[in-house]
Design a protein around this motif. Structure first.
Motif: not given
Lengths: 733, 172
Positions: A691-710
Motif C-alpha cells: 500500500a502506498w505510504y501516505s502519512p498524515d500530519s501526525r505521522g500516522v500512515d493512512r494508506a496502511g503500508c505494512a513496512n511502517v511496522l517492519t
C-alpha cells in the motif's frame, strides 16, 4: 475454437507480447491497437499449456492510460517529500541529474552515491544492468546487497545443494502423490504462470495437498485437503519435529542419505537432542508452533511414506529472523525422504523458482543485456568469505536508510549524499518506511525513474518518466516453465516517457561516460535471445513466445541422483550438505552447520511481546504485484486493503468487521480497515504489503503500508525480515 | 472480472457483468471457502424479460442469449423491475445518472466469430466453459446446484456446476 489468432475488430492490429509485470508470472498478451491506442487485451488462446494472464495483466490498459501516469520529466518545487513538482524538458532533467551526480562524486567521492534499484518489470534489457554500467563507468557507487524476496532460500540452496537451480518445472507437480504447500500461496503470488492450474490437475489426479500457513489462503481454500495453521516464524521447529518422527520410526530413506548426503548423523544428533539435551519432539514443537503434536506426527509419516511427495517451500517463511534455518531444515527433510531428483518430488529448496532456479535456460536477471563493469568503489576489496558473498563495501538493502542517516560516524564506509532510485518503490517496499522517509529528506540529491507519483517519487528532486513494457521491446522469461518471452512494443511511449536503457544512455552522454553502449537495441535483444538458444528470434518476436519442447517435465538434480559418480552436487563435498562445513568455518552466530530452530526477534519469547502481542505477517495481495497496480481502478475495486484479524482477537479488542483500526508498534502506526475472519490463526495479524505510504500530519500512515511496522534488521545470512514483527491493534479514533 | 471489463469497456464502479464472490463459512480451524463466478445465466424463462415494462429485454430465438436494448431501457431512476426480478443480480447499473441496465451479453461479438466469451477464454484456471446447454451437459454433467447458488425451476437458468464438496475433510 482456438486458432491462436485472437479476435480482431476492424481497423485493429494485434501485437503479441509477454507480460513482464513483477507478479510472479509471464503470460502471453494479445494487445489490440487501433490508431496507436490500446483498445483491449486478450491472452493466450493457442495450444495448451496456454500462458493465460491474470487480473493484473488484464488490467494493464488502465495502467498505461492512467490519469496519474508520469508523462514528462519533473523537478521538485516545494520541500522534499511534499510532492510539488513542475514539468521540465528532458534536456534540463538530464543536465541537472548529470550535474548533481558529478558534483556529489567530485565533492564526496563516488561511494557517496547510492543506487537503489530493483526489478520493476522482469526484463533483461531494461533491468539493472544499465544503471550499474553507467555508474560503474562514471567512477563508482555504493551498491546494496541482499535479495529482497528470497535471500534465505537462495543462501540455503547454495549451502546445501551448491546451486540455486533447485526446482522442477511446474508441470511435474502432476506426478506428485502428496504436495505440502508450506507458506506458499500461488493463488495470490502466482509463482509461475500455470502453477495453480497444475496444482488443480495434480489434485484431480489424486494428489493429497496439505497447506501449512497461518492463513487459510485462497490456495488453501482451492487446493488443500488439510490446513495446518502455524505460528509465523516457527516453521523450523515443526520441520525438526517431523525429522524427529521420521528418525524415531526409522522412516528416513537411509540408502539415499548414505549415498547422496553428508552430515545426516550430526543433524540426527541435534534432532534427538544429543548435543543440547532437547529432543525436538512433536510435543516440543507443538508448544512453539501451535500445531498439535498428532498433526505433526501424521504429516511426518505421510511425507516419509507417500512417494513421490513434493515439499513446496514458499519464500515467505524465509523472510524472518532466522529464515535460512527454515529453508535448510526443509532441504534436510527432502533428502531424508529421498524426494530429490525424482519426478513428483521436490528438492524442498524454494517454491519460488524462475528468477534463480528451476529453469533450464541459462537466464536470470543477474544476466543483463547491458554488460556490467566492475564497480570502482569496490576495487581492491576482497569478497566476504562464504558460499554466498559479495565484494565489500556494500550496505544491506534494508540498512540503506540507517547508512544514510549515520554515514561514517555509524561505521559505514562512506557518508551518503545522493541516491539514484529506479524500478523501485523504495519507501513502500523496504522495512521501516518512516525511517526511510527521514533518510530521503536528509540527502542532497534524489533522482527517481518512475511511471507514477509513488510515495518514493514524491521524495525526488528530479523524476524521469519511464515507458511501460507495452511501450518498449525486451526479452523476458517463463517462471518455472521452459519458455522465453518477447516483450514487443505495442504502442509508442506515451508522452515523453522513455525506456530505462535509453534513459541511461542519455545520461551517459551528459555524464561524459565513454563506451556506455556499443550495440543497438535490436542487437542487444538478439544477442540475449541467441545466448538462450532461441535462434529464430524474428519468429519469436511475432508469436511472443519461444517454448522449449520438453517431452517430460524438467527435474532438478536428476543427473546427480541417477549417475552420482559422474555428476557430483556442486558443493565442496560433492553431496547434499545437511551438515555444512562452510557455515561451520564461517562461524557466524545463527548460521549453524546443521539446521536448528533459533527463536528470532519477534518470537513468543521476545520481551516486546508483552507490549505488542500480535505477530505480524505481510502477505501478497492478489490485486497488486508488490506495490505495482495499487492505483489501477479495475483492480482496486476487487479487494479492499485490510488487516486480517481473527474473530477472537477482534472480539477482545471490540473490533467489528469493516471497522477502521490502528496497527502499531515502536516503529510506527498505520490506519487500516479490519477484516475480521475465521481464515487466520488467532493471535496473528496480516497486513498485505504494497500500500502506498501516505502519512498524515501526525505521522500516522493512512494508506496502511505494512513496512511502517517492519524491522530493518536482517537475518544472520542476510534475509530481509519484513514478513515478521510484533504489533498491537486497536480501534481507530 | 477484469477481462470482462476490459473487453466491454466497463469502467470501475458498480456495474460488473461478471462477478466472483467468495463464500465463507465455518469456524477456525475449519473454515470453508468456495468461489462463485456468476454473470448472466441466460435463463430459459428469463424473469427480467417478463418484468421489463418496455420490452427492452429479449431472448434470441437461435441461441437463447438474453440481451438488453439500452436505448429502450427507462433507467434505474425510473424503473428497476429487472433487478428486483432477477435472483442472480445479473442486471447491472453504472454510476452515471439514471443508468440504463447493462449485463453480460455472452460476448455476442466474439460468439458471432465463433470465439468463446472473454471470461471463458481468460480464466487462468480454465474453470469456465460456455456453449449450447446440451453440449455443456454432455461435457460436464447436469449438476445444477452449488454452494452459494439456488436453482429456480421456474426460471431455469442455463448453468451447470462442478461444485466444490461442502464437507471437506479437514482433520487437524
Amino acid at each position: 475454437m482456438s486458432d491462436g489468432k485472437g479476435f480482431r475488430h476492424k481497423g485493429e492490429k494485434i501485437v503479441n507480447t509477454v507480460c513482464a509485470s513483477h507478479c510472479g508470472g509471464a503470460c502471453l498478451m494479445k494487445v489490440h491497437v487501433r490508431d496507436g491506442v490500446i483498445t483491449r487485451i486478450e491472452t493466450d488462446d493457442g495450444r495448451e499449456p496456454q500462458l493465460r494472464g491474470c487480473l493484473r495483466g488484464r488490467a494493464y490498459r488502465q495502467r498505461v492510460y492512467a490519469p496519474d501516469r508520469l508523462l514528462y520529466p519533473l523537478k521538485r518545487v516545494g520541500p522534499r517529500g511534499e510532492g510539488k513538482f513542475e514539468r521540465i524538458s528532458w534536456d534540463e532533467a538530464l543536465d541537472r541529474t548529470a550535474g548533481e551526480l558529478r558534483r556529489v562524486r567530485d565533492t564526496y567521492g563516488p561511494a557517496s552515491i547510492m543506487l537503489a534499484q530493483m526489478t520493476g518489470d522482469v526484463c533483461t534489457l531494461n533491468n539493472f544492468g544499465s544503471l550499474e554500467r553507467l555508474l560503474g563507468l562514471f567512477g563508482g557507487f555504493t551498491s546494496p546487497w541482499g535479495i529482497t524476496s528470497f535471500h534465505a532460500g537462495v543462501y540455503a540452496s547454495l549451502v546445501s545443494y551448491g546451486t540455486y537451480f533447485c526446482s522442477n518445472t511446474r508441470d511435474d507437480l502432476v506426478n506428485s502423490k502428496l504436495i505440502i504447500m508450506w507458506g506458499w500461496n500461488p493463488a495470490d503470488a502466482v509463482n509461475g504462470t500455470n502453477t495453480c492450474w497444475y496444482l488443480a490437475r495434480a489434485k484431480e489426479a489424486g494428489a493429497r495437498i496439505v497447506c501449512v500457513d497461518p492463513r487459510f489462503t485462497d490456495s488453501a481454500a482451492t487446493f488443500s485437503n488439510q490446513w495446518i495453521p502455524i505460528r509465523p516464524g516457527t516453521d523450523t521447529a515443526m520441520l525438526l519435529a517431523m525429522a524427529f518422527v521420521m528418525i524415531q520410526g526409522k522412516l528416513q530413506n537411509q540408502a539415499f542419505l548414505d549415498r547422496y548426503t553428508v552430515g545426516f548423523d550430526r543433524f540426527r544428533d541435534h534432532v534427538l537432542g544429543h548435543d543440547d539435551g532437547v529432543p525436538k519432539t512433536p510435543e516440543w514443537a507443538a508448544a512453539i508452533t501451535g500445531v498439535p503434536a498428532a498433526t505433526i506426527v501424521h504429516l511426518a509419516q505421510d511425507y516419509a511414506m507417500v512417494k513421490p511427495a513434493a515439499l513446496m517451500t514458499g519464500i515467505a517463511p524465509g523472510r524472518t529472523g532466522n529464515g535460512e534455518q527454515y529453508h535448510r531444515a526443509a532441504i534436510a527433510l527432502a533428502a531424508m525422504t529421498g524426494n530429490v531428483g525424482v519426478h513428483g518430488g521436490d528438492a524442498g529448496a524454494r517454491a519460488w523458482e524462475s528468477i534463480m532456479g528451476g529453469f533450464p535456460y541459462p537466464m536470470n536477471p543477474m544476466v543483463s543485456c547491458i554488460e556490467r563493469v566492475p564497480n570502482p568503489v569496490e576495487k581492491g576489496y576482497a569478497r566476504k568469505p562464504g558460499p554466498f558473498s559479495y565484494r565489500e563495501p556494500r550496505v544491506h538493502f534494508s540498512k540503506l536508510a540507517d547508512a544514510i542517516l549515520k554515514g561514517k560516524a555509524g561505521g559505514y564506509h562512506s557518508d551518503f549524499k545522493a541516491m539514484v532510485i529506479a524500478q523501485c518503490n523504495y519507501l513502500v517496499q523496504f522495512p521501516n518506511s518512516n525511517k526511510i522517509a527521514q533518510a530521503l529528506r536528509s540527502l542532497e540529491f534524489v533522482v527517481v525513474e518512475e511511471q507514477f507519483m509513488t510515495p518514493t517519487a514524491r521524495f525526488a528532486d528530479i523524476i524521469l518518466p519511464v515507458a511501460t513494457y507495452l511501450e518498449r521491446n525486451d526479452v523476458t522469461y517463463g517462471v518455472g516453465s521452459a519458455y522465453i518471452g518477447a516483450v514487443n512494443r505495442a504502442i509508442e511511449p506515451r508522452g515523453e516517457s522513455r525506456a530505462p536503457w535509453r534513459i541511461a544512455a542519455d545520461l551517459a552522454r551528459r555524464m561524459d561516460v565513454q563506451g556506455y553502449l556499443t550495440k543497438s537495441e535490436e542487437e542487444m535483444l538478439e544477442d540475449r535471445a541467441m545466448a538462450n538458444g532461441v535462434y529464430a528470434s524474428r519468429r519469436v518476436r511475432k508469436t511472443g513466445v519461444s517454448r522449449l519442447n520438453m517431452l517430460i517435465p524438467y527435474v532438478a538434480f536428476r543427473k546427480q541422483i541417477e549417475d552420482p559418480a559422474r555428476n557430483p552436487f556442486p558443493t565442496p563435498s560433492g553431496k547434499i550438505e545437511i551438515y555444512s562445513q562452510q557455515w561451520a568455518d564461517l562461524g557466524i552466530p545463527g548460521l549453524t552447520p546443521v539446521p536448528q530452530y533459533l527463536e528470532g526477534r519477534d518470537g513468543p519469547g521476545d520481551p516486546l511481546a508483552k507490549k505488542y502481542p500480535l505477530p505480524l505477517i505481510t502477505s501478497h495481495l492478489k490485486r497488486r504485484a508488490l506495490s505495482q497496480f495499487e492505483n489501477v481502478p479495475w483492480l482496486r475495486e476487487l479487494q479492499p486493503h485490510t488487516v486480517m484479524i481473527s474473530t477472537e482477537d477482534a472480539r477482545v479488542r471490540g473490533i467489528r468487521d469493516g471497522d477502521m483500526v490502528r496497527v502499531f508498534n515502536d516503529r510506527g502506526t498505520i490506519d487500516i480497515q479490519a477484516r475480521v475472519t475465521e481464515r487466520i490463526m488467532p493471535g496473528v495479524v496480516d497486513v498485505p504489503h504494497g500500500a502506498w505510504y501516505s502519512p498524515d500530519s501526525r505521522g500516522v500512515d493512512r494508506a496502511g503500508c505494512a513496512n511502517v511496522l517492519t524491522s530493518e534488521e536482517h537475518s544472520p545470512g542476510g534475509s530481509f525480515t519484513y514478513n515478521s514483527g510484533l504489533v498491537e491493534v486497536a480501534r481507530a479514533g | 472480472m477484469v477481462a470482462c471489463k476490459d473487453w466491454h469497456d466497463v469502467p470501475a464502479g458498480p456495474a460488473s457483468w461478471m462477478r466472483v464472490t467468495a463464500i465463507e463459512r465455518g469456524q477456525y480451524p475449519h473454515p470453508f471457502v468456495a468461489f462463485m463466478a456468476g454473470a448472466c445465466y441466460h435463463c430459459a424463462q428469463p424473469v427480467c424479460l417478463k418484468a421489463c415494462p418496455v420490452q427492452a429485454i429479449s431472448k434470441r430465438e437461435e441461441d437463447g442469449i438474453v440481451l438488453v436494448d439500452r436505448g429502450l431501457c427507462l433507467g434505474r431512476d425510473q424503473c428497476d423491475k429487472c433487478l428486483k426480478a432477477c435472483p442472480y443480480k445479473a442486471p447491472q447499473f453504472g454510476a452515471e445518472k439514471n443508468p440504463r441496465m447493462q449485463k453480460c451479453d455472452f460476448c455476442l461479438d466474439r460468439w458471432a466469430e465463433e470465439k468463446l466469451p472473454i471470461c471463458v477464454a481468460g480464466c487462468p484456471m480454465r474453470a469456465l466453459d460456455a456453449g449450447p446447454l446440451e453440449e455443456m451437459e454432455a461435457k460436464h454433467g447436469k449438476t445444477r446446484h452449488a454452494v452459494g447458488f439456488k436453482y429456480h425451476e421456474r426460471i431455469a437458468p442455463a448453468v451447470l456446476f462442478k461444485p466444490k464438496p461442502e464437507n471437506m475433510p479437514l482433520p487437524i
